[in-house]
Design an enzyme around this catalytic site. Structure first.
Site, PDB file in Angstrom:
ATOM      1  N   THR A 206     -53.589 -58.842   9.794  1.00 18.08           N
ATOM      2  CA  THR A 206     -53.599 -59.033   8.344  1.00 18.08           C
ATOM      3  C   THR A 206     -54.431 -60.238   7.917  1.00 18.08           C
ATOM      4  O   THR A 206     -55.136 -60.198   6.909  1.00 18.08           O
ATOM      5  CB  THR A 206     -52.152 -59.171   7.829  1.00 18.08           C
ATOM      6  OG1 THR A 206     -51.457 -57.946   8.080  1.00 18.08           O
ATOM      7  CG2 THR A 206     -52.122 -59.458   6.335  1.00 18.08           C
TER       8      THR A 206
ATOM      9  N   THR B 224     -49.201 -59.038  12.805  1.00 17.08           N
ATOM     10  CA  THR B 224     -47.791 -59.388  13.035  1.00 17.08           C
ATOM     11  C   THR B 224     -46.937 -58.214  13.503  1.00 17.08           C
ATOM     12  O   THR B 224     -45.822 -58.419  13.993  1.00 17.08           O
ATOM     13  CB  THR B 224     -47.156 -59.968  11.760  1.00 17.08           C
ATOM     14  OG1 THR B 224     -47.232 -58.997  10.710  1.00 17.08           O
ATOM     15  CG2 THR B 224     -47.863 -61.249  11.339  1.00 17.08           C
ATOM     16  N   ASP B 225     -47.438 -56.980  13.374  1.00 19.09           N
ATOM     17  CA  ASP B 225     -46.620 -55.816  13.739  1.00 19.09           C
ATOM     18  C   ASP B 225     -46.080 -55.916  15.165  1.00 19.09           C
ATOM     19  O   ASP B 225     -44.955 -55.480  15.440  1.00 19.09           O
ATOM     20  CB  ASP B 225     -47.432 -54.527  13.609  1.00 19.09           C
ATOM     21  CG  ASP B 225     -47.576 -54.061  12.172  1.00 19.09           C
ATOM     22  OD1 ASP B 225     -46.872 -54.602  11.296  1.00 19.09           O
ATOM     23  OD2 ASP B 225     -48.392 -53.158  11.925  1.00 19.09           O
TER      24      ASP B 225
END
Length: 319
Positions: free
Chosen positions: A6, A83-84
């Site tokens: 992101t 971040t997933d």
């Protein structure tokens, strides 16, 4: 070292959604405090993928690259990614990283074109942490929202909040206070898995749910070299799962972890069919304080490194 995510995302046009576009140099330029600091930062674009598309091999390659650079004298490493999958990639890096140089993984919950984008602040906090003398020898950590988390405990606990990361089982091991990293606890370095990986392996994760008849477990016997079960509570599964899991444990390592995400599997409390005592007696391995996602990462890394059954049991015993 950037892999995408992101923090690196931007949109090509209205209504098209954001994708990884920004490189490491772009990301550093967005943090003016770093240009005037005493931290000598080198930028390297390692991958350009969303976190959901990173692989075990990507992380093994990254750990190898980190080892090469540490041997050349680099003092620490920041990994900026989506971040997933941070809770899994950071733990894998912790297992693979052999050196004393700290590795800090960070990312962003809001992309650069959103109001309140958190990527620059997280990158600044990560840089200050990795440059801190007290960070040496701590392996891999995750720094988000001015909190420092041990890789083995950190979890993404919210889908979109800037404060998405926490360590339910232990709390953060440190905080950044007025920009200064302050460590409050020390976590022993984990059992390390040596590279290179020498074989392929698949490890499905099957989670126990109310009333599940376990029919899907049979497929795992033919399509995996190991198996992780996200069990109820301290390590319980439905009674009708027991015979299939015992069969599986005769042909591959089968690990059970608590699906709750906090606390530990037990070893000697309950005695009914499908309890932790029963599963251990049938040859399964308890994951201790590791949640199912991290238990899968550890088992997968051990299998790919061709560690034997006793070595796998010993690796899980430390937790």
């Amino acid at each position: 070292m950037t892999t995408g995510g992101t923090a690196s995302m931007a949109t090509a046009g209205a209504g098209q959604g954001v994708t990884p576009k920004l490189g490491a140099t772009d990301l550093l330029a967005a943090v003016p405090e770093l240009s005037g600091s005493a931290i000598d930062l080198q930028a390297e674009d390692f991958r350009k993928k969303p976190g959901a598309s990173l692989t075990i091999d990507d992380m093994a390659d990254l750990a190898t690259r980190i080892a090469e650079l540490e041997a050349l004298g680099e003092a620490g490493f920041i990994v900026l990614q989506g971040t997933d999958t941070i809770e899994e990639t950071a733990f894998l890096l912790d297992l693979l990283h052999q050196g004393e140089a700290p590795v800090v993984v960070t990312g962003a919950m809001r992309h650069a074109q959103q109001s309140g984008a958190d990527g620059p602040a997280n990158l600044l906090a990560a840089a200050r942490t990795v440059a801190c003398d007290d960070a040496r020898g701590r392996g891999c950590m995750v720094v988000m929202a001015d909190e420092i988390h041990a890789a083995r405990y950190v979890r993404k606990c919210h889908a979109s909040s800037p404060a998405a990361f926490s360590s339910p089982a232990a709390g953060p091991i440190g905080l950044l206070i007025e920009g200064i990293p302050r460590f409050s606890s020390t976590i022993p370095r984990p059992y390390s898995v040596r590279l290179p990986f020498v074989r392929q392996a698949r490890v499905p994760l099957v989670t126990a749910t109310l009333g599940d008849d376990g029919e899907h477990l049979e497929a795992c016997l033919d399509h995996g070299e190991g198996l992780v079960v996200g069990a109820f509570g301290v390590g319980h599964v439905p009674e009708n799962w027991v015979s299939t899991l015992e069969k599986a444990a005769r042909q591959m390592p089968v690990v059970f972890a608590s699906r709750t995400g906090s606390g530990s599997t037990a070893t000697a409390t309950y005695g009914f069919a499908g309890s932790e005592r029963d599963l251990l007696k049938r040859g399964l391995i308890g994951a201790g304080r590791l949640d199912p996602f991290k238990a899968r990462i550890l088992l997968l890394a051990l299998l790919r490194a061709d560690v034997d059954r006793d070595g796998i049991a010993a690796a899980f015993a430390q937790f």
